[in-house]
Design an enzyme around this catalytic site. Sequence first.
Site, short mmCIF file in Angstrom:
data_model
loop_
_atom_site.label_atom_id
_atom_site.label_comp_id
_atom_site.label_asym_id
_atom_site.label_seq_id
_atom_site.Cartn_x
_atom_site.Cartn_y
_atom_site.Cartn_z
N ASP A 98 0.85 -1.32 -0.02
CA ASP A 98 -0.11 -0.21 0.04
C ASP A 98 1.02 1.27 0.02
OD1 ASP A 98 -2.40 1.64 0.37
OD2 ASP A 98 -3.34 -0.08 1.35
N ASP A 195 -3.07 4.55 -2.30
CA ASP A 195 -4.43 5.11 -1.33
C ASP A 195 -4.93 6.44 -1.88
OD1 ASP A 195 -5.57 4.72 1.11
OD2 ASP A 195 -4.72 6.53 1.59
N GLU A 250 -6.33 3.61 -5.81
CA GLU A 250 -7.90 3.80 -5.04
C GLU A 250 -8.41 4.74 -5.48
OE1 GLU A 250 -9.73 3.86 -0.47
OE2 GLU A 250 -8.07 5.22 -1.22
N HIS A 323 -11.45 -3.04 3.46
CA HIS A 323 -11.17 -2.91 4.75
C HIS A 323 -11.91 -1.63 5.23
CE1 HIS A 323 -8.53 -0.42 2.82
NE2 HIS A 323 -8.22 0.34 3.65
N ASP A 324 -12.47 -0.67 4.20
CA ASP A 324 -13.18 0.50 4.70
C ASP A 324 -15.21 0.25 4.70
OD1 ASP A 324 -11.02 1.72 4.78
OD2 ASP A 324 -11.21 2.41 2.78
O1 TEU Z 1 -9.76 5.40 1.95
C1 TEU Z 1 -9.90 6.55 1.29
C2 TEU Z 1 -11.46 6.76 1.15
O2 TEU Z 1 -12.03 7.45 0.45
C3 TEU Z 1 -12.11 6.11 2.22
O3 TEU Z 1 -11.83 7.14 3.23
C4 TEU Z 1 -13.49 5.89 2.31
O4 TEU Z 1 -14.41 6.84 1.62
C5 TEU Z 1 -13.94 5.63 3.97
O5 TEU Z 1 -13.10 4.91 4.41
C6 TEU Z 1 -15.36 5.37 3.86
O6 TEU Z 1 -15.61 5.67 5.30
C7 TEU Z 1 -8.47 5.19 1.96
C8 TEU Z 1 -8.35 4.16 2.96
O7 TEU Z 1 -8.60 2.79 2.13
C9 TEU Z 1 -8.81 4.33 4.34
O8 TEU Z 1 -8.31 3.10 5.26
C10 TEU Z 1 -7.96 5.25 5.04
O9 TEU Z 1 -8.47 5.63 6.25
C11 TEU Z 1 -7.82 6.68 4.10
O10 TEU Z 1 -7.85 6.28 2.86
C12 TEU Z 1 -6.91 7.51 4.55
O11 TEU Z 1 -5.53 7.15 4.24
#
Ligand code: TEU
Length: 557
Positions: A98, A195, A250, A323-324
């Site tokens: 990542d 990211d 992403e 994971h989000d």
């Molecule tokens: O996520 C980016 C993102 O847009 C997410 O924030 C998503 O919309 C959000 O988690 C929904 O609630 C990335 C990573 O995948 C995330 O884990 C990180 O927290 C974020 O960037 C900051 O690095």
Amino acid sequence: MTKTWWKEAVIYQIYPRSFKDSNGDGIGDLAGIIEKLDYLAQLGVDILWLSPIYQSPNDDNGYDISDYRAIMTEFGDLATFERMLAAIHERGMKLMLDLVVNHSSDEHRWFQESRKSKDNPYRDYYFWRPEKPVSWPSFFGGEAWEYDAATGEYYLHLFSKKQPDLNWENPKLREEVYDMMRFWLDKGVDGFRMDVIPFISKRLEWPAVDWSDFPKIVEEVYANGPRLHEFLQEMHREVLSHYPITTVGEAPGVPPSLANTYVGEDRQELDMIFHFGHMFLDWGPGGKFDLTTWDLRDFKRVFNEWYAALGETGWVSIFLDNHDFPRLVSRWGNDGEYRIPSAKLLAILLLSQRGTPSIYQGTEIGMTNVAFPSIEDYRDIETLNTWREAQEKGADLEQLLAAIHQQGRDNVRTPVQWDDTPHAGFTTAPAPWIKVNPNYPHINAAAVLADPNSIFYFYQQLLSFRKAHLTWVYGEYVMLDNNDTRLYAYRRWDENGDFYFFLNFSDEDFHGLPGPALTQMSLVMGNYPDTQTAYLRPWEARVYEVEGRRSEVGNRR
Ligand code: TEU
Ligand code: CA
């Protein structure tokens, strides 16, 4: 359509903190990943993408990096990393790291220097302004511009206060990032997941935004900034083009119309992006905890639009959870009575779209969302900040807890359920860093490995079928039933094969399938043991192949 290994590959995402704890401290680690590589090889995945493993104070579980060249103490060290990489390669798999370079941790040396004084050499590694230029919402609550007393100025953080945004306008910062990328690539890493990469170029006129429509802000203000493609092309020229690797960006805030500006073959930028259209369908104007209604037509439209926008020159990676976001079977399937068939139905969908599938850890076991009874059990910064703000506002906390049960990121961050021993065999510690989902006694890896009809073996079969039938990868795609709210039916074909997919996204029988009569095709696979019916049962999914028409279909375009 250019053919290449990363289009044919399947990604498996590991969230290391929750994957496997090897040393009994309650936190997953790299040695734990090594222990499970045979399991992953048995499943048949190709690329392991690890969420961040670098040194971090863990304000956002590693997405806040304080040293890009060191391994997070809890996860191991560089020697363990090298051992893990070699073990992955020995098994014929690849490793994707990542890359989190929209922001660093506030504990990174660069930021520590930067905040010291206005003339510090690192000052311009971040965005500082004497006055707050605009009121923008941060992803994790509150405002994105933060006052810092040391120099009496404001800095920008699109995520938490402890995740200050890096200033890509500064060529020195860009050179540091490229150097760091080379550091990992020279060790033999096979690619990066980047990211929030669409956010790295800022709109320096700091446009005013309407706080009541967050997805719109993301698309029109945070993502797709003016110098973005210049930066990505520079990164490609300086770093990516020198290694036999692959990349996936992403891409929240990137609409289909801009897809090929990132991944078009002529662009020399990224190989793939993760698109987010389906992830925002259930978000209301207030964001992810403000749930709104949607139906299967909306979901299908997202995939149609992306397919059409990419054409024959662009590529994406397909994900249904990560994971989000909530567990796919809880969000798009039925995690109660029909958990197993709906998990298998979603497996078919995930592995038969045009795009490189990304499977999130635990999906192959059929893991579900969790509903902890108390906020005390939650760990995610987004969830906890939302809770605190709701408390301050005197909002309805019961309703919020229900929304957290549906949407919170900890749904997918509970430990992987390996077996039915305490803490699901994830750790021998008295307590893991976050509780295990209480359904682990019947949903776990040992159970699926012991059952030949399990979700695990269904994935295994699908993965090998996809490798053997590249029509599923490169073939054309057409939706058969755009307006139906329960049936997802489509065809994939090329000169080597012609497949029909019928997926019943509902708890009821489905009659009246479109396409050729089922009796004229041969069944390739299905998620019910007997498949004699002319209709689909609840969450039934079947794939058919039309035999003997192969030469004909080539002319059909
Ligand atoms: O996520 C980016 C993102 O847009 C997410 O924030 C998503 O919309 C959000 O988690 C929904 O609630 C990335 C990573 O995948 C995330 O884990 C990180 O927290 C974020 O960037 C900051 O690095
Ligand atoms: Ca550990």
